[in-house]
Design a protein around this motif. Structure first.
Motif, PDB file in Angstrom:
ATOM      1  N   VAL A 242       0.841  -1.207   0.000  1.00  0.00           N
ATOM      2  CA  VAL A 242       0.000   0.000   0.000  1.00  0.00           C
ATOM      3  C   VAL A 242       0.875   1.257   0.000  1.00  0.00           C
ATOM      4  O   VAL A 242       0.620   2.207  -0.753  1.00  0.00           O
ATOM      5  N   LEU A 243       1.909   1.277   0.819  1.00  0.00           N
ATOM      6  CA  LEU A 243       2.808   2.432   0.865  1.00  0.00           C
ATOM      7  C   LEU A 243       3.542   2.632  -0.465  1.00  0.00           C
ATOM      8  O   LEU A 243       3.707   3.766  -0.928  1.00  0.00           O
ATOM      9  N   LEU A 244       3.982   1.540  -1.067  1.00  0.00           N
ATOM     10  CA  LEU A 244       4.656   1.644  -2.362  1.00  0.00           C
ATOM     11  C   LEU A 244       3.729   2.222  -3.426  1.00  0.00           C
ATOM     12  O   LEU A 244       4.141   3.062  -4.241  1.00  0.00           O
ATOM     13  N   LEU A 245       2.465   1.794  -3.417  1.00  0.00           N
ATOM     14  CA  LEU A 245       1.500   2.303  -4.390  1.00  0.00           C
ATOM     15  C   LEU A 245       1.236   3.792  -4.181  1.00  0.00           C
ATOM     16  O   LEU A 245       1.192   4.558  -5.148  1.00  0.00           O
ATOM     17  N   TRP A 246       1.058   4.202  -2.917  1.00  0.00           N
ATOM     18  CA  TRP A 246       0.836   5.614  -2.637  1.00  0.00           C
ATOM     19  C   TRP A 246       2.039   6.447  -3.066  1.00  0.00           C
ATOM     20  O   TRP A 246       1.890   7.539  -3.634  1.00  0.00           O
ATOM     21  N   THR A 247       3.237   5.940  -2.803  1.00  0.00           N
ATOM     22  CA  THR A 247       4.450   6.665  -3.191  1.00  0.00           C
ATOM     23  C   THR A 247       4.528   6.821  -4.700  1.00  0.00           C
ATOM     24  O   THR A 247       4.816   7.915  -5.214  1.00  0.00           O
ATOM     25  N   ALA A 248       4.274   5.735  -5.426  1.00  0.00           N
ATOM     26  CA  ALA A 248       4.373   5.769  -6.884  1.00  0.00           C
ATOM     27  C   ALA A 248       3.324   6.696  -7.496  1.00  0.00           C
ATOM     28  O   ALA A 248       3.646   7.548  -8.334  1.00  0.00           O
ATOM     29  N   VAL A 249       2.079   6.549  -7.067  1.00  0.00           N
ATOM     30  CA  VAL A 249       0.998   7.342  -7.658  1.00  0.00           C
ATOM     31  C   VAL A 249       1.162   8.825  -7.327  1.00  0.00           C
ATOM     32  O   VAL A 249       1.085   9.687  -8.213  1.00  0.00           O
ATOM     33  N   ALA A 250       1.408   9.130  -6.043  1.00  0.00           N
ATOM     34  CA  ALA A 250       1.570  10.535  -5.647  1.00  0.00           C
ATOM     35  C   ALA A 250       2.808  11.141  -6.300  1.00  0.00           C
ATOM     36  O   ALA A 250       2.800  12.314  -6.697  1.00  0.00           O
ATOM     37  N   GLY A 251       3.880  10.358  -6.427  1.00  0.00           N
ATOM     38  CA  GLY A 251       5.090  10.862  -7.052  1.00  0.00           C
ATOM     39  C   GLY A 251       4.879  11.206  -8.519  1.00  0.00           C
ATOM     40  O   GLY A 251       5.302  12.261  -8.994  1.00  0.00           O
ATOM     41  N   VAL A 252       4.202  10.319  -9.245  1.00  0.00           N
ATOM     42  CA  VAL A 252       3.926  10.570 -10.667  1.00  0.00           C
ATOM     43  C   VAL A 252       3.036  11.798 -10.839  1.00  0.00           C
ATOM     44  O   VAL A 252       3.293  12.658 -11.691  1.00  0.00           O
TER      45      VAL A 252
END
Length: 261
Positions: A242-252
């Protein structure tokens, strides 16, 4: 007379060389760190509020009935709250005001560049987070905290991952919302995520739909991951994903939509 030589700008055939990219980034990171620590409001969010939460959770029955002692449940959640305070709220406020006064636009055109500016902010977040972790852990140990030894090593990358997720979200808000609204929005989200996002109070203790949604928020995921690591020395794989997904989506989204002026 020989030319005076700067220790930070070594000479090349008698001429001074410009600072390296690494030196620029470290200098910016130092400046960002000092600025955050000198800001009274951010210092309250970074240190005072998490410590208040720690004492409240330790000396009230809010966490009674859950596996483990109050302090063993409280410290991981408060460390997660520190990450939220510094990486999201603190960095969001700082970046929002820098954007409002044109600082971001100016610095992005200097040799530091946009990548160097963002890197400096990341260094500042991690530096303040180290300080928070030391303070909270020391107070926790005094109050009887007994973490799983193996979990201490697991907690380090989890805190870094949490910082990445919340920094990405903070930059997304600061770079897309009107600068005047950033302060209010980041503080509001800090209250909501801190109280109802599963970060200091485990999702299982939250009522109804909140308890079901919280594990999939970055706040609940980081809280769950740190509790699993520091209480049981285990890895909560779902929380990490979940944290990895939030990081990737918010970063993009932050890269795509960020406005420098």
């Amino acid at each position: 007379m020989s030319q005076t030589q700067s220790p930070f700008l070594p000479s090349l055939n008698g001429a001074q060389r410009p600072a390296t990219t690494t030196a620029r980034i470290l200098a910016q990171g130092r400046y960002e760190t000092i600025t955050m620590l000198r800001n009274g409001e951010q210092l309250v969010l970074a240190i005072i509020m998490p410590l208040m939460a720690l004492f409240a959770l330790r000396f009230t029955p809010l966490l009674d009935g859950l596996p483990g002692t109050r302090i063993d449940i409280a410290v991981p959640g408060v460390l997660a709250l520190c990450t939220l305070s510094t990486a999201f709220t603190g960095q969001g406020i700082s970046t929002g005001f820098d954007r409002r006064y044109g600082v971001l636009r100016f610095l992005s055109t200097t040799p530091l560049g946009r990548a160097g500016l963002i890197s400096g902010k990341v260094i500042a977040v991690l530096s303040v987070l180290v300080l928070q972790t030391v303070v909270v852990s020391a107070i926790g140990l005094i109050l009887g905290w007994a973490p799983a030894l193996g979990g201490l090593l697991l907690a380090v990358p989890l805190l870094v991952l949490g910082a990445a997720a919340f920094t990405s979200l903070g930059l997304l808000v600061a770079g897309t919302v009107r600068p005047e609204a950033t302060l209010a929005l980041t503080n509001l989200l800090w209250i909501i995520l801190g109280a109802l996002g599963g970060i200091v109070v485990p999702p299982g203790r939250l009522p109804g739909l909140l308890g079901e949604v919280a594990p999939f928020l970055p706040s609940g995921a980081l809280g769950d991951a740190l509790r699993a690591a520091l209480q049981h020395g285990a890895v909560d794989l779902t929380a990490v994903i979940v944290l990895l997904l939030w990081t990737a989506v918010a970063g993009v989204l932050a890269v795509k939509w960020f406005k420098w002026n």
